[in-house]
Design a protein around this motif. Structure first.
Motif, PDB file in Angstrom:
ATOM      1  N   PRO A 179      58.774  72.149  71.688  1.00 42.21           N
ATOM      2  CA  PRO A 179      60.056  71.211  71.420  1.00 42.21           C
ATOM      3  C   PRO A 179      59.502  70.413  69.911  1.00 42.21           C
ATOM      4  O   PRO A 179      59.106  70.297  69.796  1.00 42.21           O
ATOM      5  N   GLY A 180      60.912  70.346  69.115  1.00 41.59           N
ATOM      6  CA  GLY A 180      60.801  69.705  67.884  1.00 41.59           C
ATOM      7  C   GLY A 180      60.005  70.916  66.255  1.00 41.59           C
ATOM      8  O   GLY A 180      59.474  70.598  65.620  1.00 41.59           O
ATOM      9  N   GLU A 181      59.749  72.251  67.531  1.00 40.92           N
ATOM     10  CA  GLU A 181      59.191  73.107  66.421  1.00 40.92           C
ATOM     11  C   GLU A 181      60.314  73.398  65.331  1.00 40.92           C
ATOM     12  O   GLU A 181      60.994  73.461  65.336  1.00 40.92           O
ATOM     13  N   PRO A 182      59.568  74.105  64.384  1.00 39.37           N
ATOM     14  CA  PRO A 182      60.322  74.465  63.035  1.00 39.37           C
ATOM     15  C   PRO A 182      61.155  75.015  63.040  1.00 39.37           C
ATOM     16  O   PRO A 182      60.347  76.449  63.603  1.00 39.37           O
ATOM     17  N   GLY A 183      62.243  74.785  62.733  1.00 42.08           N
ATOM     18  CA  GLY A 183      62.869  76.717  62.996  1.00 42.08           C
ATOM     19  C   GLY A 183      62.878  76.749  61.676  1.00 42.08           C
ATOM     20  O   GLY A 183      62.144  76.369  60.876  1.00 42.08           O
ATOM     21  N   PRO A 184      63.914  77.957  61.315  1.00 42.47           N
ATOM     22  CA  PRO A 184      64.215  78.611  60.149  1.00 42.47           C
ATOM     23  C   PRO A 184      64.172  77.801  58.817  1.00 42.47           C
ATOM     24  O   PRO A 184      64.966  76.793  59.081  1.00 42.47           O
ATOM     25  N   ARG A 209      41.578  75.924  70.314  1.00 39.19           N
ATOM     26  CA  ARG A 209      42.480  77.391  70.489  1.00 39.19           C
ATOM     27  C   ARG A 209      43.565  76.799  72.046  1.00 39.19           C
ATOM     28  O   ARG A 209      44.534  77.280  72.203  1.00 39.19           O
ATOM     29  N   VAL A 210      42.863  76.572  72.882  1.00 41.70           N
ATOM     30  CA  VAL A 210      43.517  75.503  73.967  1.00 41.70           C
ATOM     31  C   VAL A 210      45.287  74.409  73.375  1.00 41.70           C
ATOM     32  O   VAL A 210      46.043  74.440  73.554  1.00 41.70           O
ATOM     33  N   GLU A 211      44.089  73.850  71.952  1.00 40.82           N
ATOM     34  CA  GLU A 211      45.688  72.745  71.450  1.00 40.82           C
ATOM     35  C   GLU A 211      46.502  73.931  71.065  1.00 40.82           C
ATOM     36  O   GLU A 211      47.485  73.793  71.045  1.00 40.82           O
ATOM     37  N   SER A 212      46.183  75.571  70.105  1.00 32.25           N
ATOM     38  CA  SER A 212      47.638  75.583  70.247  1.00 32.25           C
ATOM     39  C   SER A 212      47.913  76.336  70.796  1.00 32.25           C
ATOM     40  O   SER A 212      49.589  76.129  70.727  1.00 32.25           O
ATOM     41  N   SER A 260      57.812  70.540  85.949  1.00 31.54           N
ATOM     42  CA  SER A 260      57.311  69.196  85.220  1.00 31.54           C
ATOM     43  C   SER A 260      56.208  69.302  85.217  1.00 31.54           C
ATOM     44  O   SER A 260      56.129  68.189  84.855  1.00 31.54           O
ATOM     45  N   ILE A 261      55.140  69.896  85.086  1.00 31.24           N
ATOM     46  CA  ILE A 261      53.826  69.482  84.153  1.00 31.24           C
ATOM     47  C   ILE A 261      54.401  69.537  83.270  1.00 31.24           C
ATOM     48  O   ILE A 261      55.049  69.880  82.371  1.00 31.24           O
ATOM     49  N   THR A 262      53.643  68.793  82.133  1.00 31.64           N
ATOM     50  CA  THR A 262      54.036  67.560  80.390  1.00 31.64           C
ATOM     51  C   THR A 262      52.221  68.491  80.143  1.00 31.64           C
ATOM     52  O   THR A 262      52.247  67.936  78.796  1.00 31.64           O
ATOM     53  N   GLY A 317      54.943  73.285  73.962  1.00 26.30           N
ATOM     54  CA  GLY A 317      55.384  71.976  74.500  1.00 26.30           C
ATOM     55  C   GLY A 317      54.603  71.201  75.175  1.00 26.30           C
ATOM     56  O   GLY A 317      55.146  70.156  75.297  1.00 26.30           O
ATOM     57  N   LEU A 318      53.271  71.427  75.317  1.00 29.79           N
ATOM     58  CA  LEU A 318      52.170  70.326  76.868  1.00 29.79           C
ATOM     59  C   LEU A 318      50.838  69.454  75.746  1.00 29.79           C
ATOM     60  O   LEU A 318      51.332  69.479  75.005  1.00 29.79           O
TER      61      LEU A 318
END
Length: 743
Positions: free
Chosen positions: A286-291, A124-127, A107-109, A133-134
């Motif tokens: 989530p939503g990170e680009p795929g191939p 670095r925290v943002e990366s 449940s952590i977001t 996906g947080l």
């Protein structure tokens, strides 16, 4: 949101947790990174504070939440400011730790951190958050350190110094002292030597022994040893090594037994989790680009439209699809085609997305904003832009009514990598976050291109209450916060304000918008003068654009462009009135053919020329006096313009723009962008309008070599509901916005 808080034990990470609770979030776990060896107090790391780590084991019991800990196995292997995942780097330990927390507590977001001024740590925290996906929460970011320290003390954070390393701080005297006791002395050192009163420059580190978050118990330090790392006579360095501590119960039944002494032989407490593992599989947000997308639909050349300015160093590329009677691919399909075509254009110039400074993303329906972003991030990612992702504005436009597709994109491109990008993804009290591959602002060649700013309350990321004027005030404050990061101000450095106004703004509120903007700028100027500074003030130009909708259903969005000189030389700004110097007439026009009010300009000689040209009904009547009826003088656009009238207006626009740039010692080859805003109710087909302006530039080129059109137009035709120099009057027939710059 449910939050896991990164804690070092210091005052900053504890106060950041308190701010999270203040803004309605819930701390459900804490996470800590510590040295592999318990006897080691401090690591050689710019990332982690570890002094006092032996006591952090008690945080789970004090707070009543689980504590996740990982022993740091990596080292600093990627030392550039903007982090890219690197095997064996100490940042990967944070990734492994937080990934395990996410698995244990799905449940952590969000993740909280106590970053105040360190871009190195924040990025670095943002990366890591982006990969997991947080959401990154950094509520102390960019806050005044003197005020922060006072707030921490007022809010009953009891923290002691566990490291000192600054002129005026003596390990023998100042280690183990409470920050409340040291506060006056820290301010004295700030005045004497310029230290950071919160210790952000590494001057000192703290360990929190009690605070309101510790509902069950407080930590009592019974014994410690001072370890001297450097006996330097000017700035000796020493740390406090804990030897013995115990917990003092705040609630009689909160602890299992009476007050307990801990000789640093930690018990196996069930709420403490040791996170192991070294080769964790990559986790995709989530939503990170795929191939790479290979299923792009071919588009016929007659439907695809491109424009490109001719400047070699900084230029714009614009792409849109002309609507057809054939089956629609929808917004995502259109956007995919357009992004791919721009990508091909960049590749043809030997460039890529990393060279893009700014992106205007226009869509036909703001209800599909999420879908547009999903397609956008398939092409434009942080991995593709190691020097920083482009800044961006997203606007809904009447594209379909104008005979266009459902998406329309313009990119500003530089052929070098000298840009400086500000991209803060953390939610904070500083300014609205940019969660995703777009940044707050990009500085290039002394021009600061700021992302479109909404009237958001930064810590909650919600629109402020109070209507359009309140939103405008908040958007301006957010813009000023961003400008300060580049050592400038929107009140003194702005060249142009583009203000997008939603049709949802009541008519009686629209006249107040410009007045409020002007008042805010004047108040900022006075505040600069009150501080003893005498800034050189530019006289900005204004453009108001009426649009169907904005992100988050905002009423107002502003897009400032600022001049940030590399040196302290005085920018000489020219008057916004026409010069008395008259360029040779073209297309048969003479100086008496226009009123002075139709053109605004802001010129930094030899550097930047910004022009906004407004063709109102009054001006159009004067230009086409022999063929227009009197209804046009009353702004009645129900009567369609004839092609010959529109031709006359297009030639006038080109003539006056040409005259302005030549008189200010610029040329068309210096043009970085040229937008032509027009309302669909002109009833002039887009293709006709495009051909009229393209033919006009060809004629100009033949007359005096003013520009070379080449295979693509140098202008972008942008359909809007209205435009003008006032929010109360956005009835221009055509509005031209031109930016030129010297290399």
């Amino acid at each position: 949101m449910k939050v896991v808080a990164l804690v070092s034990g210091g005052k900053d990470s504890c106060y950041a947790m308190m701010k999270c609770i203040q803004y309605g979030h819930q701390i459900v776990a804490v996470a800590n990174l510590l040295p592999a060896d318990d006897l080691v107090d401090e690591l050689d790391s710019y990332m982690y504070q570890t002094v006092g780590h032996q006591i952090i084991v008690s945080y789970a019991e004090c707070m009543g939440v689980p504590l996740f800990r990982r022993r740091i196995q990596g080292s600093t292997r990627h030392d550039k400011l903007s982090y890219q995942r690197t095997p064996g780097d100490e940042v990967e330990d944070m990734f492994i730790l937080l990934n395990e927390v996410k698995k244990q507590i799905p449940s952590i977001t969000a993740v909280s951190s106590g970053a105040i001024a360190s871009d190195y740590q924040r990025l670095r925290v943002e990366s890591v958050c982006s990969r997991l996906g947080l959401v990154s929460l950094a509520y102390l970011w960019k806050q005044d350190q003197s005020l922060l320290l006072q707030e921490m003390i007022t809010n009953e954070i009891m923290a002691i110094t566990v490291k000192v390393a600054a002129m005026g701080l003596d390990p023998a005297k100042h280690l183990g002292k409470e920050i409340a006791f040291l506060e006056p002395y820290l301010h004295k050192l700030k005045d004497l030597y310029g230290i950071n009163v919160c210790g952000e420059g590494g001057e000192y580190e703290t360990l929190t022994l009690d605070c309101p978050l510790f509902q069950n118990a407080r930590i009592m330090l019974d014994d410690f040893q001072v370890v001297l790392h450097s006996s330097d006579s000017i700035a000796p360095v020493g740390v406090l090594h804990p030897l013995k501590f115990h917990l003092e119960s705040k609630q009689s039944n909160s602890l299992s037994g009476n007050n307990k002494t801990n000789d640093l032989c930690r018990e196996n407490i069930s709420s403490i989790f040791e996170v192991q593992g070294v080769n964790l599989e990559e986790c995709k947000a989530p939503g990170e680009p795929g191939p790479e997308v290979n299923d792009l639909i071919e588009v016929s050349s007659h439907r695809l439209h491109l424009s490109k300015t001719e400047k070699d160093t900084t230029f714009s590329i614009c792409c849109w699809l002309q609507d057809t009677s054939g089956p629609s691919t929808g917004l995502q399909g259109d956007l995919k085609l357009i992004l791919r075509q721009i990508e091909l254009q960049l590749e043809g110039c030997g460039l890529g997305w990393e060279h893009v400074l700014y992106i205007h993303l226009y869509i036909s329906d703001m209800d599909q904003f999420t879908q547009a972003n999903e397609t956008y991030v398939r092409f434009i990612t942080q991995d593709k832009c190691p020097f920083g992702v482009p800044s961006r504005s997203t606007i809904e436009l009447p594209l379909i009514q104008a005979g266009l597709g459902r998406a329309y994109i313009e990119v500003l491109v530089a052929n070098d990598q000298s840009k400086r990008v500000l991209h803060v993804q953390s939610i904070s009290c500083w300014a609205p976050s940019c969660i995703g591959p777009y940044s707050q602002a990009t500085l290039h060649k002394e021009m600061l291109h700021m992302a479109g700013q909404l009237g958001l309350d930064p810590p909650t990321m919600t629109l402020c209450d109070g209507g359009s004027t309140a939103e405008l005030q908040s958007a301006l404050q957010n813009s000023e916060a961003i400008a300060k990061c580049f050592n400038c101000s929107i009140s003194t450095s702005a060249i142009l304000f583009v203000v997008y106004c939603s049709t949802n703004i009541p008519l009686d509120e629209r006249p107040k918008i410009h007045d409020n903007l002007d008042t805010f700028a004047k108040q900022l100027k006075l505040s600069h003068l009150d501080k003893g500074t005498k800034p050189e003030v530019l006289d900005p130009i204004f453009l108001y654009i009426l649009v169907p909708d904005l992100p988050k259903r905002a009423l107002v969005e502003i897009k400032p462009i600022l001049y940030v000189p590399e040196t302290v030389e005085t920018p000489e700004e020219t008057s916004c009135q026409l010069s008395s110097i008259v360029a040779p007439s073209s297309f048969g026009f003479q100086p008496a053919d226009w009123p002075d009010s139709c053109i605004q300009k802001c010129v930094i000689p030899g550097k930047i020329c910004a022009v906004v040209l407004s063709i109102t009904s009054v001006v159009a009547m004067k230009i086409c006096s022999d063929s227009m009826n009197a209804d046009w003088s009353n702004n009645n656009h129900q009567n369609s313009l004839t092609e010959s009238q529109m031709k006359r207006i297009s030639r006038f626009c080109i003539f006056l723009l040409n005259k302005t740039i030549i008189e200010n010692d610029f040329s068309w080859k210096d043009t970085m962008s040229l937008r032509l805003y027009f309302p669909p109710n002109l009833h002039v087909p887009l293709e006709t309008l495009s051909n009229l302006f393209a033919d006009g530039f060809k004629e100009l080129d033949q007359m005096n070599g003013g520009t070379k059109v080449g295979g693509k137009p140098i202008f972008n035709l942008v359909p809007v509901l209205g435009a003008g120099i006032s929010a109360a009057c956005t009835n221009d027939i055509i509005t031209c916005e031109l930016f030129a710059g010297k290399s």
